[in-house]
Write a protein that holds these residues in place. Structure first.
Motif, PDB file in Angstrom:
ATOM      1  N   LEU A 120      13.140   0.726 -12.718  1.00 49.45           N
ATOM      2  CA  LEU A 120      11.820   0.998 -12.136  1.00 49.45           C
ATOM      3  C   LEU A 120      11.826   2.363 -11.467  1.00 49.45           C
ATOM      4  N   LEU A 121      10.743   3.093 -11.651  1.00 48.86           N
ATOM      5  CA  LEU A 121      10.578   4.379 -10.982  1.00 48.86           C
ATOM      6  C   LEU A 121       9.307   4.311 -10.146  1.00 48.86           C
ATOM      7  N   ALA A 122       9.376   4.861  -8.949  1.00 43.33           N
ATOM      8  CA  ALA A 122       8.203   4.786  -8.074  1.00 43.33           C
ATOM      9  C   ALA A 122       8.044   6.057  -7.255  1.00 43.33           C
ATOM     10  N   ILE A 123       6.803   6.291  -6.874  1.00 43.36           N
ATOM     11  CA  ILE A 123       6.525   7.279  -5.822  1.00 43.36           C
ATOM     12  C   ILE A 123       5.971   6.466  -4.656  1.00 43.36           C
ATOM     13  N   ALA A 124       6.496   6.749  -3.471  1.00 41.65           N
ATOM     14  CA  ALA A 124       6.113   5.929  -2.321  1.00 41.65           C
ATOM     15  C   ALA A 124       5.771   6.811  -1.130  1.00 41.65           C
ATOM     16  N   SER A 125       4.789   6.381  -0.362  1.00 44.00           N
ATOM     17  CA  SER A 125       4.474   7.134   0.857  1.00 44.00           C
ATOM     18  C   SER A 125       5.504   6.799   1.948  1.00 44.00           C
ATOM     19  N   ASP A 126       6.121   5.624   1.819  1.00 46.09           N
ATOM     20  CA  ASP A 126       7.144   5.237   2.774  1.00 46.09           C
ATOM     21  C   ASP A 126       8.265   4.553   1.987  1.00 46.09           C
TER      22      ASP A 126
ATOM     23  N   SER B   3       0.827  -1.213   0.000  1.00 41.72           N
ATOM     24  CA  SER B   3       0.000   0.000   0.000  1.00 41.72           C
ATOM     25  C   SER B   3       0.861   1.262   0.000  1.00 41.72           C
ATOM     26  N   GLU B   4       2.158   1.119   0.287  1.00 40.36           N
ATOM     27  CA  GLU B   4       3.039   2.292   0.296  1.00 40.36           C
ATOM     28  C   GLU B   4       3.440   2.743  -1.106  1.00 40.36           C
ATOM     29  N   VAL B   5       3.183   1.873  -2.114  1.00 42.00           N
ATOM     30  CA  VAL B   5       3.535   2.247  -3.493  1.00 42.00           C
ATOM     31  C   VAL B   5       2.392   3.060  -4.092  1.00 42.00           C
ATOM     32  N   GLU B   6       2.681   4.318  -4.427  1.00 39.40           N
ATOM     33  CA  GLU B   6       1.630   5.167  -4.976  1.00 39.40           C
ATOM     34  C   GLU B   6       1.652   5.166  -6.490  1.00 39.40           C
TER      35      GLU B   6
ATOM     36  N   VAL C 135      17.810  -5.312 -11.686  1.00 39.69           N
ATOM     37  CA  VAL C 135      16.728  -4.335 -11.609  1.00 39.69           C
ATOM     38  C   VAL C 135      17.131  -3.176 -10.706  1.00 39.69           C
ATOM     39  N   ASP C 136      16.927  -1.971 -11.237  1.00 41.99           N
ATOM     40  CA  ASP C 136      17.146  -0.733 -10.493  1.00 41.99           C
ATOM     41  C   ASP C 136      15.807  -0.208 -10.025  1.00 41.99           C
ATOM     42  N   LEU C 137      15.741   0.246  -8.801  1.00 35.28           N
ATOM     43  CA  LEU C 137      14.513   0.929  -8.356  1.00 35.28           C
ATOM     44  C   LEU C 137      14.896   2.309  -7.854  1.00 35.28           C
ATOM     45  N   ARG C 138      14.218   3.320  -8.368  1.00 37.82           N
ATOM     46  CA  ARG C 138      14.442   4.681  -7.877  1.00 37.82           C
ATOM     47  C   ARG C 138      13.146   5.225  -7.309  1.00 37.82           C
ATOM     48  N   ILE C 139      13.221   5.761  -6.120  1.00 34.97           N
ATOM     49  CA  ILE C 139      12.019   6.322  -5.505  1.00 34.97           C
ATOM     50  C   ILE C 139      12.090   7.839  -5.607  1.00 34.97           C
ATOM     51  N   LEU C 140      11.019   8.411  -6.160  1.00 34.60           N
ATOM     52  CA  LEU C 140      11.037   9.819  -6.552  1.00 34.60           C
ATOM     53  C   LEU C 140       9.954  10.602  -5.840  1.00 34.60           C
TER      54      LEU C 140
END
Ligand code: DGT
Ligand code: CA
Ligand code: CA
Ligand code: ZN
Length: 583
Positions: free
Chosen positions: A200-206, A177-180, A241-246
């Motif tokens: 991978l690019l993500a916006i996350a609440s946490d 649920s933290e993945v927006e 796999v790369d994950l970046r949180i933005l």
């Protein structure tokens, strides 16, 4: 865990067992199991879920069945982990290099302490490998060439394999649920035929929670890095796999930056500078003072931020319309966008028919009627049945007599399915001398003649070219299928003069195929651009050998988009009436 990954674990087991001098019978059991699983139509995951008895599959005994259960349920195999305690896992890549194999890999490891491809390259370049007994200069050179090939091919995944590996990972991450927001950027988003890694690019609440979830994905074999906003892992399959949180305000700018290509980005940044602004992965910033370059280095947020939240806004801030990811290769798209002359790219929904497929009449797995029902369900107005011709005996290719029998069956099925036009066709072999593998009077009775090279790939370029030119000049020929014969990561194109073939196709009104099978994608994007410049039309065909292959159409469409093709360039985007009247 997908079949591809299970198969890979099995072949890794085989490699490591071989280094250990294990019983050859056991090694072979793993290799056979790998082949079976990789080629199996149904996911092992499903078979396990449905509680099927796996030992009923050929090549799967009790031990392999247990392994498959373990892999499906836990994402890893304890037997492999145990082996990897004794033998470094990275040796697997070394073993699989051309000119190495288990015996030599073992020697390189025991005598030179080489555990990775990088080390091997280093030591071979320094001449240390040639000095080992059983190696020599030749073998050392072969290893170096093999490493080069390895870097080009083996380290890149076919797009279809990347798709299979990425989908479950996305699903897994999205359950949190933290993945927006979560999207794939990089070459994967540009739909390049092979991808080096996944971005991978993500916006996350946490962010921390999401990063933790990412690194604990069951298929992760190595966490290369796990910071607060960036993580990088290796998966069981070898995919990295790369994950970046933005953050929201920079999300669009980051999408542009990490979608690339690098060359596209460079062109965009230059344009920004010319317009007195600065483009970065954080946004578009209006220059404030004269000391811009320097201040940006100290502070990436220097100046007034004018765009960043969406890609559209980022492009708009540079006075450009949004550019489709497939075009972002610096092949003139920024210039075309600036002139507002981007093509309206062909779309999957534009496709009105499929012009290459096989049935049980030759080497297909489904009956004609099953293929017809499936094409009709996909909303097609027409389809061409292109079973092989008789020269391809191993596929059960049809001679004139059987072809006529097939026409009778087509006629009956056509009556039951008036909603779709079934075209009488054949994938006719181009014989070594350039003649066609079907009599002229039969060719005349076909609705569509598709021709292809399936043999004698080794002919000298001049002969190969002459062979194809001769076939294209036959008045009945409509489509040249998979023109270069390449198989991605497996077989290079055969040698011939593609430009001559394209010119000849143009002169003779022959359409060139873009074979949508993700292992072929033939013609490829740059070739298709040439074809488009010549004003040739393209057929995007799946070459389906079973119903589910019909769904591979999108790979062809994506490749076509990379080549700037509009629906007007694609012959099977024409409605039936226009297709039949086409010239
Ligand atoms: P791949 O992974 O080899 O199939 O290709 P890409 O295009 O996914 O490349 P990758 O994963 O190295 O980087 C993802 C994107 O990040 C790339 O398309 C553009 C951007 N990028 C990476 N390095 C640079 C760089 O040095 N300069 C610029 N301008 N962009 C970069
Ligand atoms: Ca990438
Ligand atoms: Ca990357
Ligand atoms: Zn073929």
């Amino acid at each position: 865990m997908e079949n591809l990954e299970i198969a890979r674990v099995f072949s890794q087991m085989a490699d490591l067992l071989e280094i250990q001098d294990a019983n050859p019978f056991r090694v072979r059991a793993y290799r056979n199991a790998a082949r079976l699983v990789d080629g199996h139509a149904k996911p092992m995951r499903k078979l396990v879920e449905e509680e099927n008895d796996l030992t009923e599959l050929p090549a799967i005994g009790k031990e392999m069945a247990r392994h498959i259960h373990e892999l499906v349920e836990t994402g890893s195999l304890s037997a492999l982990d145990e082996l990897a305690q004794k033998i470094p896992r990275s040796l697997i890549d070394v073993i699989e290099l051309p000119g190495v194999g288990p015996k030599k890999a073992k020697k390189l490891w025991k005598e030179l302490g080489i555990e990775t491809v990088d080390e091997l390259e280093h030591r071979a370049a320094a001449g240390e490998v040639a000095a080992l007994s059983g190696f020599g200069d030749k073998s050392q050179q072969k290893i170096l060439t093999g490493i080069e090939q390895f870097r080009q091919h083996r380290s890149r995944f076919k797009l279809v394999d990347a798709d299979r590996l990425v989908m479950p990972l996305l699903e897994y991450l999205q359950q949190s649920s933290e993945v927006e927001r979560l999207e794939v950027a990089g070459s994967y988003r540009r739909r390049v035929e092979t991808v080096g890694d996944i971005d991978l690019l993500a916006i996350a609440s946490d962010a921390k929670a999401v990063m933790e979830r990412f690194t604990s994905y069951p298929q992760v074999t190595l966490v290369q890095m796990a910071g607060t906003t960036r993580g990088r892992v290796s998966l069981q399959s070898g995919l990295e796999v790369d994950l970046r949180i933005l953050t929201g305000p920079s999300y669009g700018a980051a999408m542009v930056y990490f979608t690339g290509s690098k060359e596209h980005n460079i062109k965009l940044r230059k344009r920004a500078i010319e317009q007195g602004s600065r483009l970065s992965e954080y946004g578009v910033f209006r220059q404030a003072g004269d000391d811009e370059e320097g201040s940006a280095e100290r502070d990436p947020w220097a100046g007034e931020m004018v765009a960043g939240r969406t890609e559209k806004q980022v492009y708009a801030a540079m006075e450009l319309p949004w550019i489709a990811p497939e075009l972002r290769e610096d092949r003139g798209e920024v210039e075309a966008a600036a002139r507002n002359e981007l093509p309206v790219l062909v779309d999957l929904a534009d496709m009105k028919g499929d012009l290459q497929m096989h049935s049980t009449w030759s080497d297909g797995k489904n009956s004609i009627e099953e293929m017809v029902v499936a094409c009709s369900a996909r909303g097609y107005e027409y389809m061409a049945l292109t079973d092989h011709s008789k020269a391809l005996a191993m596929t059960g290719g049809l001679d004139a007599r059987r072809l006529r029998e097939q026409w009778k069956e087509i006629e009956e099925i056509q009556e039951r399915h008036p909603e779709i036009r079934i075209l009488r066709s054949q994938e006719v072999d181009i014989l070594a001398d350039g003649t066609l593998d079907l009599e002229d009077e039969m060719l005349e009775e076909l609705d569509l003649v598709v021709v292809a090279v399936h043999s004698r790939f080794e002919l000298p370029a001049a002969e190969q070219t002459a062979r194809i030119l001769a076939a294209l000049q036959h008045p009945q020929v409509d489509i040249l299928a998979h023109p270069t014969g390449r198989l991605i990561n497996r077989r290079p194109p055969f040698e011939f003069q593609l430009d001559e073939v394209l010119h000849c196709a143009k002169e003779n009104g022959v359409v060139v195929e873009l074979n949508a099978n993700p292992t072929r994608l033939d013609l490829k994007d740059t070739h298709l651009m040439l074809a488009r410049e010549l004003g040739l039309r393209v057929a995007i065909s799946t070459d389906a050998h079973r119903v589910r292959d019909l769904d591979l159409m999108h790979y062809g469409v994506e490749q076509a988009r990379r080549a700037w093709l509009a629906k007007e360039d694609v012959v099977n985007a024409l409605p039936l009436e226009d297709f039949l009247k086409r010239q």
